[in-house]
Scaffold this motif. Structure first.
Motif: not given
Length: 453
Positions: A255-256, A271-274, A277-278, A288-289
């Motif tokens: 879990s994030s 602004r981007g995939f990063n 990802s957070a 990815d969930v």
């Protein structure tokens, strides 16, 4: 010429100077019924100047052709009495420059001046672009140096074969006998190629539906997402759009701490995939969930507009977007989910009432403008209980085959029934194979939407 010099006084009245004064600038009179003063700038000659040569010296006559050409040019602009600069044309065959003799004080050379400015002519060389083969047919280009042409088939090392007998023979022969992969290995690699086939036309949305809880909708979403992410090189995300607190993120085990509501709030700052990802959680297969909110009161506020906003963001960074929908087909998010759907998956349990609800779901979709999606849909018969089933799965499969494109069975697996996090590697081989068959069937359906010409 001598007659004009003898009447120098008369020439002065007509504007003709009695002396050149200097070689740089000479005033010349033109008689055409009126008198005009023209200043002519002649080039200064140097010893090293080979571009322009003036061979008119004292006692020599002016070239008749040049005089006639200049006279015609002057006649075209006769009305003008302006002062012009003349740049003489270069001689065709330049001769070494020499310093002209000092002109006599009483002798003046008269020339006719053209009206238009004359510039030196420049030669233009035409440029042509040619392919190498156009003029050198016997030469090859670099694209002809392919591996099939250059590598010796007898010396190319084939990959180590898979299969008990094939590998044993390969080992005892000192790697000299390679029969290739066994039947199972070839089937597995062929299934990998089917799942990993490229998709065209942007992100694809695949919602997983059911009208009854407990039939394994979240389980099917998890297995499908893991099978796709494990075999594909692009990105796959599973989104929990259950308004009643979904459990999709619990099946991943990582879990994030963020939910779909966090993505909605920060949508303008992505602004981007990063940034994505957070917020998402990622499992060992690279799936990815995006979790739903744990508070039902908060998750109830997740609307069609919220789903569209999240789907728009996901479409920028993922090739396949799976949606674990809530129970039923009339909840707050289902409208936007069906609008974006490229491929529908209907989950049915192995019981009479669950099978009927799944069939009625297809009927409702056909009646509400999704008949085409139903014809290309996939029905998953999920076995959620161990032991022999009272309902004959073959009869259910025959029924749904008449209404949808494909039917896939998922066997019972104790690892899934435990309700904890799912590890794709720890599944039973039959369960993992069923998930991969489902993934290959989904990809084939998505590729049919945008066939490559």
């Amino acid at each position: 010429m001598s007659d004009r010099n003898e009447n120098a006084d008369d020439d002065l009245e007509n504007g003709v100077l009695d002396s050149a004064g200097s070689i740089d600038t000479t005033g010349i009179g033109i008689v055409d019924g009126s008198t005009a003063q023209v200043d002519v700038a002649l080039p200064v000659l140097h010893d090293e100047d080979d571009d322009y040569v003036d061979d008119v010296a004292e006692g020599e006559a002016i070239d008749a052709d040049a005089f006639e050409e200049a006279s015609r040019a002057l006649a075209a602009g006769e009305a003008a009495g302006d002062v012009v600069d003349v740049e003489p044309e270069p001689a065709p065959d330049p001769a070494p420059a020499r310093v002209p003799a000092e002109p006599a004080a009483t002798e003046t050379t008269a020339v006719a001046i053209p009206h238009e400015r004359v510039r030196p002519r420049t030669s233009e060389v035409p440029l042509h672009s040619r392919r190498l083969g156009d003029f050198e047919a016997d030469r090859e280009t670099s694209d002809l140096l392919t591996a099939d042409r250059l590598l010796d088939p007898a010396r190319v090392v084939r990959p180590e074969p898979e299969g008990p007998f094939q590998h044993f023979l390969y080992t005892i022969s000192g790697h000299r006998i390679n029969l290739g992969d066994g039947k199972r290995a070839r089937a597995r690699k062929d299934l990998d190629r089917r799942i990993a086939a490229p998709l065209h036309g942007g992100a694809k949305f695949v919602p997983v539906l059911s009208r009854k809880g407990g039939v394994g909708k979240t389980t099917v979403t998890t297995l499908l997402g893991m099978a796709l992410a494990d075999a594909r090189d692009d990105r796959v995300i599973a989104m929990d759009a259950n308004p009643d607190r979904g459990t999709l993120s619990e099946r991943v085990g990582r879990s994030s701490g963020k939910t779909v509501r966090d993505l909605v709030r920060s949508a303008d700052r992505i602004r981007g995939f990063n940034d994505i990802s957070a917020i998402v959680a990622r499992d060992e297969t690279r799936l990815d969930v995006l979790a739903s909110d744990s508070d039902p009161h908060v998750s109830e506020a997740f609307s069609d507009d919220d789903y569209r906003r999240v789907a728009e963001i996901a479409a920028h960074y993922y090739s396949v977007v799976l949606t674990d929908t809530g129970t039923g087909i009339v909840h707050s998010v289902m409208g936007a989910t069906l609008e974006a759907a490229d491929q529908l998956i209907i989950v049915a349990g192995l019981s009479v009432d669950e099978a009927r609800l799944a069939s009625e779901t297809l009927t409702w979709l056909e009646s509400n403008g999704f008949a085409e999606q139903v014809r290309g849909a996939i029905v998953v018969l999920n076995t959620s209980r161990p032991g022999a089933q009272l309902v004959r799965a073959s009869e259910l499969e025959a029924h749904f085959t008449t209404r949808v494109r494909a039917v896939v069975r998922v066997p019972y697996d104790a690892h899934i029934a435990a309700g904890s996090a799912v590890s794709f590697r720890d599944l039973q081989p039959e369960t993992r194979q069923a998930a991969r068959e489902l993934a290959a069937t989904v990809v084939e359906g998505l590729r049919a939407l945008n066939p490559v010409a």
